[in-house]
Each structure stands twice: as C-alpha cells, then as structure tokens.
Design a protein around this motif. Structure first.
Motif, PDB file in Angstrom:
ATOM      1  N   SER A 170      37.638  12.031  67.530  1.00  0.00           N
ATOM      2  CA  SER A 170      37.722  13.168  68.451  1.00  0.00           C
ATOM      3  C   SER A 170      38.134  14.438  67.706  1.00  0.00           C
ATOM      4  O   SER A 170      37.634  15.523  67.985  1.00  0.00           O
ATOM      5  CB  SER A 170      38.699  12.867  69.587  1.00  0.00           C
TER       6      SER A 170
ATOM      7  N   PHE B 206      40.442  15.334  73.882  1.00  0.00           N
ATOM      8  CA  PHE B 206      41.765  14.733  73.860  1.00  0.00           C
ATOM      9  C   PHE B 206      41.972  14.010  72.537  1.00  0.00           C
ATOM     10  O   PHE B 206      41.266  13.074  72.194  1.00  0.00           O
ATOM     11  CB  PHE B 206      41.900  13.765  75.037  1.00  0.00           C
TER      12      PHE B 206
ATOM     13  N   THR C  75      40.374   7.868  73.483  1.00  0.00           N
ATOM     14  CA  THR C  75      39.096   8.224  74.088  1.00  0.00           C
ATOM     15  C   THR C  75      38.456   7.002  74.728  1.00  0.00           C
ATOM     16  O   THR C  75      38.317   5.964  74.091  1.00  0.00           O
ATOM     17  CB  THR C  75      38.116   8.742  73.014  1.00  0.00           C
TER      18      THR C  75
ATOM     19  N   ASP D   9      31.008  11.738  70.648  1.00  0.00           N
ATOM     20  CA  ASP D   9      32.250  11.016  70.351  1.00  0.00           C
ATOM     21  C   ASP D   9      32.263   9.743  71.204  1.00  0.00           C
ATOM     22  O   ASP D   9      31.799   9.758  72.328  1.00  0.00           O
ATOM     23  CB  ASP D   9      33.430  11.928  70.747  1.00  0.00           C
TER      24      ASP D   9
HETATM   25 MG   LIG Z   1      39.073   9.719  70.431  1.00  0.00          MG
END
Ligand SMILES: [Mg+2]
Ligand SMILES: Nc1nc2c(ncn2[C@@H]2O[C@H](COP(=O)(O)OP(=O)(O)OP(=O)(O)O)[C@@H](O)[C@H]2O)c(=O)[nH]1
Length: 373
Positions: A210, A222, A230, A250
């Motif tokens: 991330s 986040f 995540t 992601d």
């Molecule tokens: Mg992540």
C-alpha cells in the motif's frame, strides 16, 4: 487470550523454519489482542491424526499451560474438526489453529461490504464441519470451552441455516463481481486507442504494497504496521511519458499456510492478479524470513494460476539495511530471486524510479506482444 503456541518440525520443516513460523503465529495472536506465554515445538514425522501432537504430549502441554495460567492453545497448522474436539477434551482449554486466527483478523479488518461478505463466507465454510452433535459451534474466539447445545437436532438446524446463508453470500458476491468487471472494462476503455498496462502489486502481508501504491500513483491508502491492513483491492493510475496509462492495483497480503477457505473467498478480489499484464512482487527484505515469504507468495500465485506472468521483485524496506540510496547497489539481495529485481524503499522513495523503468521495459514487451496479436 493467554496462549501457548504449538508447532511441529521434521525432515520437511526444519526446527528453524518451524520456529520462524511460530514467531509469526505470535504476531497473529497479538493481532487479535492476545498474549503469548510460551511455545512448544515437537519433533514429529507427521501430525497424529487424532491429537496432532499425540495424546501424551497433549496431556503434558495441558498441564504446563494450566500451570502458567494459559487459557488457549494455538496450533500452527490447520486442525481437523475431530482433532480440535479430541484436543479440547485432553487439554481442558480452548484449542485454536492458525486458520481461526487469520479469519478472526480478517473479520476485524473488513470494512467494505464485499470484504465483509468474503470473510463471513470463509468463516461459515470453516465452521460448517465443526458443528457436531450436542450442538457445539466451534467459532470459539467468542464462545467458551465446551458449551453444550441441546443436541443433534439443533446442530442439524444450525447446519441448514449456515448452508442457506453460504448460498446467499455466494450469490451476492457474484453480483458484486459482475459489477466490478463492468467497472474494470469501463476503466480500461475510457479513452479509445489508449494503451493500458495493468500491474498488480502482490506480496506478503506488511511488505509495503500500500505504501508503494501511494508512492507510485499518489493515491492515499491505508498503511499500517499490522498484519492484513488491506483487505480490498484498490486501483489507481499513473501516466508514463510515452502516454501509456499504467493501472496499479494493491491487493490483500498473503501469508504462509493461508487457509484454503480464505483463498477461495478472496478469489474474486484476486481476479485482478489473474487479469494483470505483469506482477510486482513486493518483499520486505528487512525481515529475516523474507525468502520464505517469497516462496509462500509464489505458492498462492500458483494456486491462482497466475504463476506464468512476468514478475518484477520490488525488494522493499532497504532503508533498514543501508543508510543511503547510493548504498543499495552493495546489497546482494537481487541475486537471491529468480528474475528481475529492484531494491527499493517505498518509504524513502529510493529505487522507485528504477522500478518504474523496469515496469516500463517489461510492460513494453508485454504490450508489444499484445499488439502483434
Ligand atoms: Mg496494504
Ligand atoms: N522502513 C520502512 N518501512 C516501510 C517501507 N514501506 C512500508 N513500510 C512500513 O511497513 C508497514 C506496512 O506497510 P503497508 O504499506 O501497510 O504494507 P502492506 O503490504 O500494504 O500490508 P498489508 O496490507 O497488511 O498486507 C507500515 O508501517 C509502513 O510504514 C519502507 O520502505 N521502509
């Protein structure tokens, strides 16, 4: 939860590897707010079908655990429903396995409707074979030990309710999946004639995926120093000077011994991996176990049938190994992975330009091939 951890080692899993795995299990216990009081490693050719570690050893662990005030024994490998039952009887304590912990963490972290549904599906699939006569449900992080329900009939009713719910969730997820496919098509077709390269960031949990997405595309996501920060895939674009649009996605982090229930539930989310033109495999090289993590991620990719795609390794957190960006070239890590690899620090922005160049080079090859088609 005050836990004692249990693992086994043998010819396939060395003592050192098993210990590393238990260290990680300790992290999982912490992630659900528990405390680890100690661990036991047993040398065993293969798990005992009834007690995983054997009845004698189980009894011994029960005594030790009660002696130090533990209330839970966590096993590093997935236990069968009957092993759980037998062990709880012998130990007199709550018995959990790695899968229980991972599902619990996922359910605490899930925010979007889809992630919540996926976790619920995983949990129900996991619990279904664990509801047995006398009606005890083994979703045991919430409940106590040995709570007895009214009986087989009650258990049967619960099983039926769960099956119906599983069916319902599958349908809802299918709807969401269709919608996402449409969105993806729209995104990819947005400007006609535009060349688009789809890159997916995969990697072990906490590797820095991330953080890297943010550096590559500016998208706020986040980021947190915890396992499974995540759970939802996020896609964000970056335009290359040549006009090519690169979509970076992601994804949820992987882990060793990832419960099959979870792989199955997250397969829809991980479709982005299957659809990608190329994979950026993000690795935390400051972790002693980084090579094991690389293997674990490769295994999941194999399970998703995505192991034939071009991969670039982004060997991250190099700022923990050297002091300056110039020193990256002295690190030996790139030689340890099979294929293209770039040392980076997503946090400091080191090596990110080299990574993008590598993405462009590989992407041009991929797109070139696509144009020929
Ligand atoms: Mg992540
Ligand atoms: N020192 C250092 N820390 C980093 C670097 N990249 C990420 N981190 C930290 O590592 C932790 C995890 O980063 P994330 O980007 O959330 O990792 P992730 O791979 O998305 O993790 P999950 O979503 O949980 O799978 C955070 O505390 C980051 O600040 C880096 O290059 N150097």
């Amino acid at each position: 939860m005050r836990a004692i951890l249990v693992g086994i080692w043998n010819r396939d899993i060395t003592r050192e590897e098993a210990r590393g795995s238990l260290r990680e299990l300790k992290g999982l216990v912490e992630a659900v707010g528990g405390k680890t009081l100690g661990w036991v490693l047993q040398n065993r050719v293969r798990p005992d079908p009834k007690y995983y570690i054997g009845a004698g050893k189980a009894r011994q662990i029960g005594e030790i655990s009660r002696g130090v005030g533990a209330d839970t024994v966590v096993f590093d490998d997935p236990l069968t429903p009957s092993q759980v039952r037998n062990l709880e009887r012998v130990l007199g304590l709550t018995v959990l396995d790695r899968t229980d912990l991972v599902i619990e963490i996922f359910s605490r972290r899930a925010k979007s409707k889809e992630a919540k549904l996926q976790v619920e599906l995983a949990r129900l699939t996991h619990d279904l074979p664990r509801i047995y006569g006398r009606g005890k449900v083994l979703s045991r992080l919430g409940g106590g030990v040995g709570t007895r329900g009214p009986g087989e009939q009650e258990a049967e009713i619960r099983r039926r309710v769960i099956k119906r719910r599983i069916h319902q969730i599958r349908e809802e997820l299918e709807e969401i999946k269709k919608r996402r496919r449409l969105q993806r098509k729209r995104r990819e077709r947005s400007e006609t004639g535009e060349r688009i390269l789809k890159v997916v960031l995969v990697g072990y949990t906490n590797a820095g995926k991330s953080t890297l997405l943010k550096v590559l595309t500016g998208r706020e996501t986040f980021v947190a120093d915890m396992l499974f920060a995540t759970l939802d895939t996020k896609t964000s674009a970056r335009y290359l000077p040549s006009g090519i649009k690169v979509l970076f996605t992601d994804t949820v982090g992987f882990i060793r011994k990832l419960p099959p229930e979870l792989i199955e539930s997250f397969r829809a989310t991980l479709e982005e991996v299957v659809e990608a033109d190329l994979i950026v495999h993000v690795v935390d090289v400051s972790d002693d176990m980084w090579l094991d993590h690389v293997q674990a991620v490769k295994e999941v990719l194999r399970e998703l049938s995505a192991d034939n795609k071009p991969v670039i390794y982004a060997l991250n957190k190099a700022d923990r190994l050297v002091e300056k960006e110039e020193d990256l070239e002295h690190l030996p890590h790139t030689a340890f992975v099979d294929g293209k690899a770039v040392l980076i620090s997503a946090e400091k922005g080191w090596g990110v330009e080299s990574l993008i160049s590598e993405v462009i080079r590989t992407g041009e090859e991929v797109l070139g091939l696509q144009l020929v088609e």
